[in-house]
Design an enzyme around this catalytic site. Sequence first.
Site, PDB file in Angstrom:
ATOM      1  N   ALA A 105      60.492  20.381  58.042  1.00 35.85           N
ATOM      2  CA  ALA A 105      59.084  20.798  58.229  1.00 35.85           C
ATOM      3  C   ALA A 105      59.244  21.869  57.288  1.00 35.85           C
ATOM      4  O   ALA A 105      58.457  22.361  55.618  1.00 35.85           O
ATOM      5  CB  ALA A 105      57.579  20.397  58.356  1.00 35.85           C
ATOM      6  N   ALA A 106      59.709  22.942  57.545  1.00 33.76           N
ATOM      7  CA  ALA A 106      60.276  24.225  56.867  1.00 33.76           C
ATOM      8  C   ALA A 106      60.845  24.475  55.722  1.00 33.76           C
ATOM      9  O   ALA A 106      61.640  23.234  55.873  1.00 33.76           O
ATOM     10  CB  ALA A 106      60.157  25.430  58.084  1.00 33.76           C
ATOM     11  N   GLY A 108      57.583  23.834  53.996  1.00 32.64           N
ATOM     12  CA  GLY A 108      56.068  24.028  53.814  1.00 32.64           C
ATOM     13  C   GLY A 108      55.934  23.568  52.340  1.00 32.64           C
ATOM     14  O   GLY A 108      54.512  22.287  52.199  1.00 32.64           O
ATOM     15  N   GLY A 109      56.972  23.362  51.233  1.00 33.11           N
ATOM     16  CA  GLY A 109      56.676  22.516  50.373  1.00 33.11           C
ATOM     17  C   GLY A 109      55.907  20.726  50.291  1.00 33.11           C
ATOM     18  O   GLY A 109      55.306  20.251  49.559  1.00 33.11           O
ATOM     19  N   ARG A 133      61.413  30.389  61.568  1.00 31.65           N
ATOM     20  CA  ARG A 133      60.624  29.353  59.582  1.00 31.65           C
ATOM     21  C   ARG A 133      59.741  28.896  59.995  1.00 31.65           C
ATOM     22  O   ARG A 133      58.759  28.546  58.906  1.00 31.65           O
ATOM     23  CB  ARG A 133      62.175  28.473  59.730  1.00 31.65           C
ATOM     24  CG  ARG A 133      62.959  28.720  58.683  1.00 31.65           C
ATOM     25  CD  ARG A 133      64.627  27.796  59.220  1.00 31.65           C
ATOM     26  NE  ARG A 133      64.116  25.799  57.982  1.00 31.65           N
ATOM     27  CZ  ARG A 133      63.979  26.786  57.138  1.00 31.65           C
ATOM     28  NH1 ARG A 133      64.460  27.440  55.997  1.00 31.65           N
ATOM     29  NH2 ARG A 133      64.106  25.385  56.252  1.00 31.65           N
ATOM     30  N   ASP A 173      62.921  14.879  56.483  1.00 40.70           N
ATOM     31  CA  ASP A 173      63.872  15.840  55.148  1.00 40.70           C
ATOM     32  C   ASP A 173      64.453  16.489  55.372  1.00 40.70           C
ATOM     33  O   ASP A 173      64.756  17.775  56.304  1.00 40.70           O
ATOM     34  CB  ASP A 173      62.668  16.616  54.328  1.00 40.70           C
ATOM     35  CG  ASP A 173      63.746  17.101  52.718  1.00 40.70           C
ATOM     36  OD1 ASP A 173      64.233  16.603  52.687  1.00 40.70           O
ATOM     37  OD2 ASP A 173      63.321  18.431  53.021  1.00 40.70           O
ATOM     38  N   CYS A 226      69.426  17.223  50.418  1.00 45.97           N
ATOM     39  CA  CYS A 226      69.260  17.557  48.930  1.00 45.97           C
ATOM     40  C   CYS A 226      70.796  17.630  48.135  1.00 45.97           C
ATOM     41  O   CYS A 226      71.542  18.818  48.539  1.00 45.97           O
ATOM     42  CB  CYS A 226      68.447  18.368  48.979  1.00 45.97           C
ATOM     43  SG  CYS A 226      69.093  20.426  50.360  1.00 45.97           S
TER      44      CYS A 226
END
Length: 473
Positions: A105-106, A108-109, A133, A173, A226
């Site tokens: 999660a870091a 946090g966006g 993080r 993610d 990404c």
Amino acid sequence: MKLPTAFIEKYRQLLGNETDAFLAAFDQPSCSGFRTNPLKNGQPDATLKTASGKIEYVENGWFGKVDGKSLDHVTGWVYSQEPSAMYVGEVVDPQPGERVLDLCAAPGGKSTHLIAKMHDEGLLVANEIFRKRANILAENLERWGTRHAVVMNESPADLEKQFPQFFDRILVDAPCSGEGMFRKEPAGIEYWTPDYPSECANRQRKILSSAMKMLKPGGTLVYSTCTFAPEEDEQNAAWLLDNYDLTMEPIKKYAGMDDGRPEWADGNPELSRAVRLFPHHIQGEGHFIAKFRLQGGSVMPVSAKKKSKKKGKQRANHNSITKEQRTLFEKFAAQTMPSYQANHLLTYGDQLYDLPKGIDEIAQMTILRPGLHLGTFKKNRFEPALAWALASQPTDTDHVLSITLDQWRQYVHGDTLQLSGEPGWQLLVCQGHVCGWGKLVGQTLKNFYPKGLRSRSLYFLERSCNQPNESRK
């Protein structure tokens, strides 16, 4: 931008006639954006005035940069996030009342996006394996004003033992080769080798294996990266379909968004349901998103819970609130925040938290933020935490003290203020933004803004510097 020769050759083979446009995009400026916070009681007008346009596929998303020292940012009314990364939260689409896991999660966006879409109802577990993080993650969720988020610092392999078939939705993610962020973070190019995407893909599959053990039958898994690398994108999506009873869910594609490329994996046509975001097609950086649903009758094998603590792992001990502590807290709440309804009060040392519903047994977990931080017990008194203020609305109490923008700058600098009003604890509000606590004694407002957050430079600024707190996540 100087890209590795092997990288250029790889994508010439994959993209063919698109290659020149793809490579040219790396020489264009990276794209910035921000989301507004629907959990707050208004719109960040000062920041919105600087926006360069609306992001079509995110209700609260805008193109533009955030002033990291502005009132809007410091009080959590905006979050700076790369535009392509915003679409991940939209695809997850969590609903109020659900149990949701953001496994990597870091900073946090995406977690702030998820809890906002949940209307801060239900349970969000935001996990990050790296401690530094994870601390940043906790700070960002606190500033966002969340009550129903728990921040953990566990490995996915350890977390799977605590939450067997528990979550309605899971976002992975995944840490990746970062090819999609090269123009935003050029330092990432130094780590790239032809073998790096395959190495990342192997790690990602281990993370995904843990995620699958925590997903409820009928639950939703969203996998995102990404990177442009097929090894980490379509090939991992194909691996999931081959090894688990999953189906791919279609994802709405807006102008400039591309289908997944089945030919870059095993040819399974389902892979076209994934979405690719290329910087030569859309105003944003590179991303890949795939959405899966676990079939309702599927049962994932789970590991048995272990009560023994992992060697070297430091887990803070929590306790039930004592009678004396409860008396102090209830006295403060009755006088200052009478409408607040606590769920499950517990203490970590002298710190008081309110654990959200949906999670009970936390003794074997490394938790940095077990729900809402309410405050600190001192000798014969209770002091409220900034997190409680930021999770509150001005209408939650009659003890509200309005301050000017200049007084706010003094406040976050750590100064005492000379003000008149009702003696005692006050919720401070500046231009509609709840910004913290103060205690009025006579005409002096004692400053309880956390010392670690105080900024000497902020007070002396005649105008705010543009220091975006940007993150791909």
